[in-house]
Design a protein around this motif. Structure first.
Motif, short mmCIF file in Angstrom:
data_model
loop_
_atom_site.label_atom_id
_atom_site.label_comp_id
_atom_site.label_asym_id
_atom_site.label_seq_id
_atom_site.Cartn_x
_atom_site.Cartn_y
_atom_site.Cartn_z
N UNK A 1 -22.19 11.03 2.35
CA UNK A 1 -24.23 11.63 1.39
C UNK A 1 -24.58 10.89 1.01
N UNK A 2 -24.10 9.40 0.80
CA UNK A 2 -24.65 8.41 -0.02
C UNK A 2 -25.40 7.62 1.20
N UNK A 3 -24.84 7.78 2.73
CA UNK A 3 -25.61 7.82 4.09
C UNK A 3 -26.79 8.39 4.19
N UNK A 4 -26.72 10.00 3.93
CA UNK A 4 -27.81 10.56 4.83
C UNK A 4 -28.96 11.18 3.75
N UNK A 5 -28.82 10.76 2.60
CA UNK A 5 -29.65 10.58 1.99
C UNK A 5 -30.33 8.76 1.49
N UNK A 6 -29.83 8.31 1.68
CA UNK A 6 -31.06 6.77 2.26
C UNK A 6 -31.55 6.95 3.38
N UNK B 1 -24.74 17.22 -5.09
CA UNK B 1 -25.71 18.09 -5.59
C UNK B 1 -27.24 16.61 -5.86
N UNK B 2 -26.51 14.98 -5.40
CA UNK B 2 -27.71 14.44 -5.08
C UNK B 2 -27.84 13.91 -3.80
N UNK B 3 -26.97 14.22 -2.51
CA UNK B 3 -27.47 14.69 -1.71
C UNK B 3 -28.70 15.92 -1.36
N UNK B 4 -27.64 16.72 -1.89
CA UNK B 4 -29.40 18.17 -1.94
C UNK B 4 -30.25 17.64 -2.65
N UNK C 1 -30.34 18.83 8.19
CA UNK C 1 -29.36 18.18 7.23
C UNK C 1 -29.45 19.02 5.18
N UNK C 2 -30.75 19.84 4.94
CA UNK C 2 -30.89 20.91 3.86
C UNK C 2 -29.67 21.99 3.73
N UNK C 3 -29.64 22.47 5.53
CA UNK C 3 -28.33 23.76 5.54
C UNK C 3 -26.89 23.56 5.72
N UNK C 4 -26.82 21.82 5.84
CA UNK C 4 -25.68 21.82 6.14
C UNK C 4 -25.02 20.59 5.11
N UNK D 1 -21.23 21.21 0.48
CA UNK D 1 -20.45 19.72 -0.05
C UNK D 1 -20.38 20.22 -1.76
N UNK D 2 -20.58 21.28 -1.69
CA UNK D 2 -20.40 21.44 -3.44
C UNK D 2 -18.91 22.78 -2.84
#
Length: 410
Positions: free
Chosen positions: A264-269, A339-342, A366-369, A373-374
């Motif tokens: 999630x860190x990587x995807x958010x970055x 929640x962060x990545x969302x 990505x948003x739907x995927x 995570x929650x």
């Protein structure tokens, strides 16, 4: 005396090597999937990865892996998540990775040769069948039974729900109740099952809200509903002994939660980078988006969330390196990072406008995927309940909640 945040030179070099691998090999290879078979694209990537020594990061060197400890592995995973082919290219994808760890730690020599070896070589895939409809987040509510048939076999009967990657798996790790009269957490055992098997039937792949491409099952791991009927499993395939299934499963899930968070860190970055690139090029009403204070505030919020998330994972990696109890921090981080990545992807979509809402960028997919995570590896509410319970327990024992809120940092 200062707190040392210096990353060891060797770990830093590995991180840079993996970052280069993801950006120069994996992300470009994503575009090839539109015109080439996945096996061809992934096979080429994996061959290159192994040639560069980029294979099974957390697996000991004597088993053919890179032998990375928790910190170095965390740094690697925080790079791999930028590409949907990143983890697969290095044979560190879920749910296979956590199952490899479980067999490494608890498997017999026979099990390691028969089941683990082909997993480590990337020749086979494994799914994890624990969750059931009736039980949901309560793993102790599982009803699938395993009854011994003499001394040679167990006979399994029941159903499983959302078994990750079952449709592409060559084997399954199945949890079932072996002793209904034992204490609640000692009723369950884990079995290794070769697939396909007539006793392990995939009823359907469960459709969900995620936007899926043609290779979604293999890349992301589909979720299957399973019917288990008179499934005969040799006693030699019992993993870790009777009654140890629950504890092994929780240990396995603990790493899965961390891996999700790292990715999630990587995807958010990557999403934040895309947002920054867009706003530095796009103007509205004669003003560059990047020069608008409201846009800068949106980016600042995302940067803050990413910073907090990174610190969480680094602290957890530190505790793992030291063999310390990290269950409280793991639950806190699991919820926060989901929640962060969302939030970051949602912000990137907003800054892209209609383009972000379209499927011309990966943001909508990505948003739907990431909404899953929650829910996966324990929903938010279960982890919050556990964290809150530990806060009360800490206060009752110590007169302060500090130990349940990162107090050992000080």
């Amino acid at each position: 005396m200062s707190i040392d945040f210096e990353i060891p030179t060797e770990a830093k070099a590995i991180r840079e090597k993996v970052r280069k691998w993801v950006h120069e090999e994996c992300i470009p290879a994503e575009k090839e999937l539109d015109s080439k078979p996945l096996d061809e694209v992934l096979g080429k990537l994996r061959k290159k990865a192994r040639a560069q020594g980029l294979w099974c990061p957390f697996v000991p060197k004597e088993y053919g892996g890179m032998g990375l400890g928790p910190l170095a592995n965390a740094l690697v995973q925080m790079e791999l998540g930028e590409s949907m082919l990143g983890a697969l290219s290095m044979n560190t994808q879920g749910p296979d990775d956590a199952s490899m760890m479980t067999i490494l730690e608890h498997g017999t020599p026979y099990q390691k040769e028969k089941f683990l070896k082909p997993l480590l070589n990337g020749e086979k895939r494994i799914c994890f069948s624990m969750t059931e409809k009736a039980a949901g987040a309560d793993a102790t509510g599982m009803q699938t039974s395993a009854v011994k048939d003499g001394n040679e076999n167990y006979i399994l009967n029941g159903e499983k729900w959302f078994s990750s990657s079952a449709s592409v798996a060559d084997m399954a790790m199945v949890m079932a109740k072996t002793d209904p009269d034992a204490p609640r957490h000692k009723q369950y055992s884990t079995f290794l099952v070769e697939l396909p098997n007539p006793g392990y039937k995939i009823k359907r792949n469960i459709k969900n809200m995620a936007i899926e491409g043609p290779h979604a099952d293999v890349i992301h791991g589909g979720h299957s509903e399973i019917e288990i009927r008179d499934l005969k499993v040799p006693a030699d395939n019992l993993l870790g002994g009777e009654g140890n299934g629950f504890n092994m499963g929780q240990h396995r899930l603990a790493y899965g939660r961390l891996r999700h968070g790292m990715h999630n860190i990587a995807k958010a970055q990557r999403a934040l980078d895309m947002a920054a690139e867009h706003v530095t090029k796009r103007s509205t009403f004669g003003v560059l988006l990047a020069d608008r204070q409201a846009v800068q505030f949106m980016l600042a919020d995302c940067a803050s969330e990413l910073y907090i998330g990174r610190l969480m994972l680094l602290h957890i990696a530190y505790k793992a390196e030291k063999g310390l109890d990290l269950r409280q921090e793991n639950s806190i981080a699991k919820v926060f990072l989901a929640h962060m990545v969302h939030k970051v992807i949602d912000t990137a979509i907003q800054l892209h406008g209609a383009l972000g809402f379209s499927q011309d960028t990966p943001l909508a997919k990505w948003y739907t995927q990431v909404r899953s995570q929650r829910l996966v590896d324990g929903p938010d509410e279960v982890h919050k309940w556990r964290v809150g319970r530990n806060v009360i327990k800490a206060y009752r024992e110590h007169g302060t909640t500090a130990s349940a809120a990162g107090g050992d940092l000080l």
